[in-house]
Design a protein around this motif. Structure first.
Motif, mmCIF file in Angstrom:
data_model
loop_
_atom_site.group_PDB
_atom_site.id
_atom_site.type_symbol
_atom_site.label_atom_id
_atom_site.label_comp_id
_atom_site.label_asym_id
_atom_site.label_seq_id
_atom_site.Cartn_x
_atom_site.Cartn_y
_atom_site.Cartn_z
ATOM 1 N N HIS A 184 -5.073 25.343 -30.095
ATOM 2 C CA HIS A 184 -6.288 25.712 -29.462
ATOM 3 C C HIS A 184 -7.038 26.414 -30.628
ATOM 4 O O HIS A 184 -6.780 27.002 -31.286
ATOM 5 C CB HIS A 184 -5.640 26.930 -28.491
ATOM 6 N N SER A 185 -8.576 26.502 -30.227
ATOM 7 C CA SER A 185 -9.415 27.153 -31.096
ATOM 8 C C SER A 185 -9.360 28.612 -30.761
ATOM 9 O O SER A 185 -8.964 29.268 -29.719
ATOM 10 C CB SER A 185 -10.802 26.545 -30.663
ATOM 11 N N ILE A 186 -10.018 29.455 -31.586
ATOM 12 C CA ILE A 186 -9.963 30.913 -31.346
ATOM 13 C C ILE A 186 -11.017 31.232 -30.325
ATOM 14 O O ILE A 186 -10.652 32.169 -29.890
ATOM 15 C CB ILE A 186 -10.590 31.477 -32.663
ATOM 16 N N GLU A 187 -12.028 30.389 -29.939
ATOM 17 C CA GLU A 187 -12.696 30.512 -28.648
ATOM 18 C C GLU A 187 -11.765 30.861 -27.324
ATOM 19 O O GLU A 187 -12.184 31.497 -26.381
ATOM 20 C CB GLU A 187 -13.843 29.700 -28.442
ATOM 21 N N ASP A 188 -10.602 30.259 -27.443
ATOM 22 C CA ASP A 188 -9.644 30.016 -26.123
ATOM 23 C C ASP A 188 -9.011 31.280 -26.128
ATOM 24 O O ASP A 188 -7.982 31.314 -25.380
ATOM 25 C CB ASP A 188 -8.808 28.812 -26.436
ATOM 26 N N ALA A 189 -8.927 32.383 -27.140
ATOM 27 C CA ALA A 189 -8.124 33.460 -27.193
ATOM 28 C C ALA A 189 -8.217 34.319 -25.812
ATOM 29 O O ALA A 189 -7.080 34.853 -25.446
ATOM 30 C CB ALA A 189 -8.559 34.603 -28.451
ATOM 31 N N ILE A 190 -9.280 34.287 -25.325
ATOM 32 C CA ILE A 190 -9.480 35.048 -23.888
ATOM 33 C C ILE A 190 -8.515 34.500 -22.914
ATOM 34 O O ILE A 190 -8.250 35.146 -21.914
ATOM 35 C CB ILE A 190 -11.151 34.900 -23.566
ATOM 36 N N ASN A 191 -8.263 33.156 -23.086
ATOM 37 C CA ASN A 191 -7.216 32.447 -22.158
ATOM 38 C C ASN A 191 -5.792 32.463 -22.482
ATOM 39 O O ASN A 191 -4.959 32.144 -21.719
ATOM 40 C CB ASN A 191 -7.909 31.027 -22.007
#
Length: 448
Positions: free
Chosen positions: A41-48
């Motif tokens: 997963h990308s770092i932008e997916d951290a919220i999920n």
């Protein structure tokens, strides 16, 4: 790994495989999904991340429940342990996980992994006494890195009644962390705990720059492990270390990275804001020369006299043990970055800097030529310091030129770091040991 990567059926997919081996693979795959989330997963997916992990746990619990009778008939202790471990993968406390892991230990007290899982479960519920007991129980069965690094954390959190006991706990915590590394030199989480143990040593025993270097060395080793590298607390603690090492740009970048890995955690964001406020206030006070009016500032400059060097006057200094050191007074602008051997500087305090952390004590001084520097003093006793108008002489100053931009902020000023107040001469007198914090210092005897 997709969310459905472990969703399978023992009867259809696994043939005659041992049911507990099958369930263990599910638990390990779920744990790996959490630990290695950012490999897929990308770092932008951290919220999920938290939701994705919980969804996977929920799916795999259905498999456990479906095969419960078969698992229990094979080995009750192992089944309870595996199901409890699956629930414990969640970052929040699970009462069901606690009950299952407790059952597993009652059925098989030698199940080391169950002791460790239950200890971590208690930690999530902030029941640190029970957690410590569990990790000690695991160590009684076998010396293992998980119990050792957790005990390193817990023993350093112990609020002891005496300073001697607190120092003893810090040293024990450091020893536990080192032993965990010896058992597995490639485990990044153990290296991260060792870095934290050194950081505790810095604050609780000795505020020495070498200790910060040991912290950063341990964190660097931790980052070689993808599991440790993707934890937000590693980057947060790196930021704290860089801050006290006065590498402010790296500190801000580390706090930002911690926030990227866990956008819901407010600590890194708050620390970055605090540090920016501190740096902006320094910059403002340096630019405005303590906000003094020109006439008043001129009076301060005219009051600076080499006689205020006190025992550092005359080109040399003799310490209490008879060691003689050569000292030449130089203006602020003549200092070079790093250590200025056999030099001494003199100036007057024009302001102190608000710092939301106790350490370091920060103030600005001006020399005869009107040059302003920032001074940070470590190992200073609580409630002690200097005030506006005091003359301050510092032998062999260690200089850092701060010069960087961060987002919309620009910082450019010169800092002098003082490791212990006892080397300073204030108003012509050398400071006494009553101004030094109650820690064991490793300092040069030259200016003792």
């Amino acid at each position: 790994m997709s969310l459905t990567g472990t969703e399978c059926d023992l009867n259809s997919d696994q043939g005659n495989k041992d049911p507990l081996s099958f369930l263990q693979e599910i638990v390990e795959a779920t744990s790996s999904f959490k630990d290695r989330y950012f490999e897929t997963h990308s770092i932008e997916d951290a919220i999920n991340k938290s939701k994705d992990i919980n969804d996977l746990i929920k799916k795999n619990l259905e498999i456990f429940n479906k095969h419960e009778q078969l698992g229990l008939s094979t080995n009750k202790a192992c089944y309870h342990f595996l199901k409890g471990k699956l629930l414990n993968i969640c970052s929040t406390y699970s009462k069901e996980a606690e009950l299952l892991l407790s059952k597993a230990i009652k059925l098989d007290p030698k199940l080391v992994d169950a002791w460790n899982e239950l200890g971590e479960c208690y930690c999530k519920n902030e029941d640190l006494i029970k957690a410590k007991s569990c990790f000690e129980g695991a160590l009684k069965e076998k010396r293992n890195k998980i119990a050792l690094r957790n005990l390193s954390i817990l023993i350093r959190l112990d609020c002891s009644s005496t300073r001697e006991k607190k120092l003893e706990n810090i040293e024990k915590g450091l020893a536990f962390a080192k032993e965990a590394i010896q058992l597995d030199p490639y485990d990044g989480l153990s290296w991260a705990v060792l870095g934290n143990a050194y950081l505790s040593h810095f604050f609780g025993v000795q505020q020495h720059p070498n200790t910060l270097k040991q912290c950063l060395s341990a964190y660097s080793q931790a980052e070689k492990d993808v599991v440790a590298k993707s934890t937000s607390d590693l980057h947060y603690n790196k930021g704290i270390t860089f801050k006290y090492q006065e590498d402010y740009l790296l500190a801000l970048q580390s706090f930002n990275e911690a926030s990227l890995y866990d956008p819901t955690w407010e600590y890194p964001k708050n620390k970055a804001k605090e540090l920016l406020r501190y740096l902006n206030e320094i910059q403002d006070l340096v630019n405005s020369k303590g906000k003094f009016k020109p006439k008043k500032l001129q009076q301060i400059l005219q009051s600076i006299d080499s006689k205020q060097l006190g025992p550092y006057m005359g080109g040399s200094y003799t310490s209490s043990n008879g060691e003689k050191a050569k000292l030449t007074e130089i203006p602020y602008e003549s200092m070079k970055p790093g250590l200025n051997d056999e030099k001494v500087i003199l100036g007057k305090v024009i302001c102190s800097v608000r710092n939301e952390d106790i350490v370091p004590f920060t103030f600005c001084t001006v020399d005869k030529a009107g040059q302003v520097i920032v001074t940070t003093v470590f190992n200073l006793a609580d409630g002690k310091g200097v005030i506006i108008g005091d003359s301050v002489a510092i032998p062999e100053p260690f200089v850092t030129d701060v010069d960087f931009s961060y987002r919309e902020n620009k910082f450019k000023f010169r800092m002098v770091r003082v490791e212990t107040p006892v080397i300073m001469v204030v108003n012509s007198k050398k400071l006494g040991r009553n101004l030094q914090a109650g820690v064991q210092m490793s300092i040069s005897r030259k200016f003792d």
